[in-house]
Scaffold this motif. Structure first.
Motif, mmCIF file in Angstrom:
data_model
loop_
_atom_site.group_PDB
_atom_site.id
_atom_site.type_symbol
_atom_site.label_atom_id
_atom_site.label_comp_id
_atom_site.label_asym_id
_atom_site.label_seq_id
_atom_site.Cartn_x
_atom_site.Cartn_y
_atom_site.Cartn_z
ATOM 1 N N GLU A 53 0.820 -1.211 0.000
ATOM 2 C CA GLU A 53 0.000 0.000 0.000
ATOM 3 C C GLU A 53 0.852 1.260 0.000
ATOM 4 O OE1 GLU A 53 -2.399 -0.432 3.432
ATOM 5 O OE2 GLU A 53 -3.680 -2.026 2.587
ATOM 6 N N SER A 54 2.045 1.220 0.599
ATOM 7 C CA SER A 54 2.878 2.412 0.733
ATOM 8 C C SER A 54 3.831 2.615 -0.436
ATOM 9 C CB SER A 54 3.700 2.338 2.029
ATOM 10 O OG SER A 54 2.858 2.270 3.159
ATOM 11 N N ASP A 57 1.211 1.278 -4.892
ATOM 12 C CA ASP A 57 -0.198 1.589 -5.108
ATOM 13 C C ASP A 57 -0.402 2.056 -6.554
ATOM 14 O OD1 ASP A 57 -2.925 2.102 -3.739
ATOM 15 O OD2 ASP A 57 -2.520 3.965 -4.821
ATOM 16 N N THR A 60 -2.050 5.617 -7.107
ATOM 17 C CA THR A 60 -1.101 6.704 -6.876
ATOM 18 C C THR A 60 -0.094 6.804 -8.012
ATOM 19 O OG1 THR A 60 -1.319 6.355 -4.489
ATOM 20 C CG2 THR A 60 0.559 7.653 -5.239
ATOM 21 N N ASP A 242 2.584 8.738 0.480
ATOM 22 C CA ASP A 242 2.726 7.441 -0.171
ATOM 23 C C ASP A 242 4.032 7.465 -0.964
ATOM 24 O OD1 ASP A 242 2.555 5.244 -2.019
ATOM 25 O OD2 ASP A 242 0.409 5.140 -1.588
#
Length: 279
Positions: A53-54, A57, A60, A242
């Motif tokens: 997720e970081s 993604d 993003t 992110d």
């Protein structure tokens, strides 16, 4: 009459072809096994979901890809300009260091001091000195930080390339200069037409390797303020908390480096084959 290989020769060809196919299949299978093992090991880690997720993604990545691509165009232009100027500067300094005679001692000393200093200084410090120190002098006509940052990269890599060129020049046997002089060529003509073409050809692989390294280090221009790919990614990270934009920028830099790396490998292999054929 058409040549027809003998039965024995056909057997050898078939055997070699079978060995080649077997090697390719074995390499592909081992690569697949290692890849699956790595994928399972990484995705099976307890913190993989959080890392995904970081750092990975997709939403993003799609969001900030246009801005990072726009910044990468600045990195590409810097690469072309800095590489060209660094090669010219390195060649000039290398020639100055090879000048003979006591009258040229100050020139050799300055060239030597330049290469020793900038090969020892970290590029990040040179960038800070050029991008923030020179404007602090408040001189008229001071260029903007983008030009100063490019100058910092150029003079730093010029020092590395100067040593590569000097090694190539000194690898040419002095007898070739003596032969050129005996034919009526001046020292400058001998360097231009006899020594430098051989020197550049011999050091082409390390020159290309330094160019690949320069391709990565142009991203440090972001420290001076211009919005390149790294700075655009940094802005995205600050806005969304992110780290995916950094991964996007890294992948783009790798894709940018692949053609240079391929050319470097090809030139290195060609030089090795030429040397082996000569021996």
């Amino acid at each position: 009459m058409t040549y027809q290989p003998s039965t024995r020769q056909q057997e050898r060809i078939a055997y070699r072809r079978g060995r080649a196919v077997r090697s390719v299949l074995l390499a592909a299978a081992s690569t697949a096994v290692v890849g699956v093992a790595l994928a399972v090991g990484i995705t099976g880690a307890p913190g993989w979901q959080r890392v995904k997720e970081s750092f990975f993604d997709l939403d993003t990545a799609r969001k900030y890809l246009p801005q990072i691509l726009e910044g990468l165009w600045l990195n590409l232009k810097l690469l072309v300009v800095c590489a060209t100027l660094a090669l010219a500067l390195g060649l000039l300094v290398a020639v100055l260091r090879t000048l003979r005679g006591p009258v040229f001692f100050p020139v050799r000393a300055l060239a030597t001091g330049y290469t020793y200093s900038f090969r020892g200084l970290p590029l990040i410090i040179v960038l800070y000195l050029f991008a923030f120190g020179i404007p602090g002098l408040r001189l008229k006509g001071t260029p903007d930080v983008l030009v100063l940052g490019a100058a910092a990269i150029t003079v730093t890599y010029g020092a590395y390339l100067a040593e590569v060129f000097r090694a190539g020049i000194e690898s040419v046997h002095p007898s070739q200069i003596a032969a050129a002089r005996s034919l009526g060529l001046s020292y400058r003509q001998a360097m231009r037409h006899v020594v430098l073409p051989q020197a550049v050809r011999r050091v082409a692989p390390p020159l290309l390797n330094d160019t690949v390294a320069l391709q990565k280090d142009v991203g440090l221009i972001s420290l001076a303020g211009p919005i390149d790919a790294i700075r655009a990614a940094q802005i995205g990270v600050a806005q969304d908390a992110d780290f995916t934009p950094y991964i996007v920028a890294g992948v783009l830099f790798v894709l940018l480096a692949l053609p240079l790396i391929a050319v470097t490998d090809w030139v290195t292999l060609r030089a090795a084959r030429r040397q082996n054929a000569g021996t």
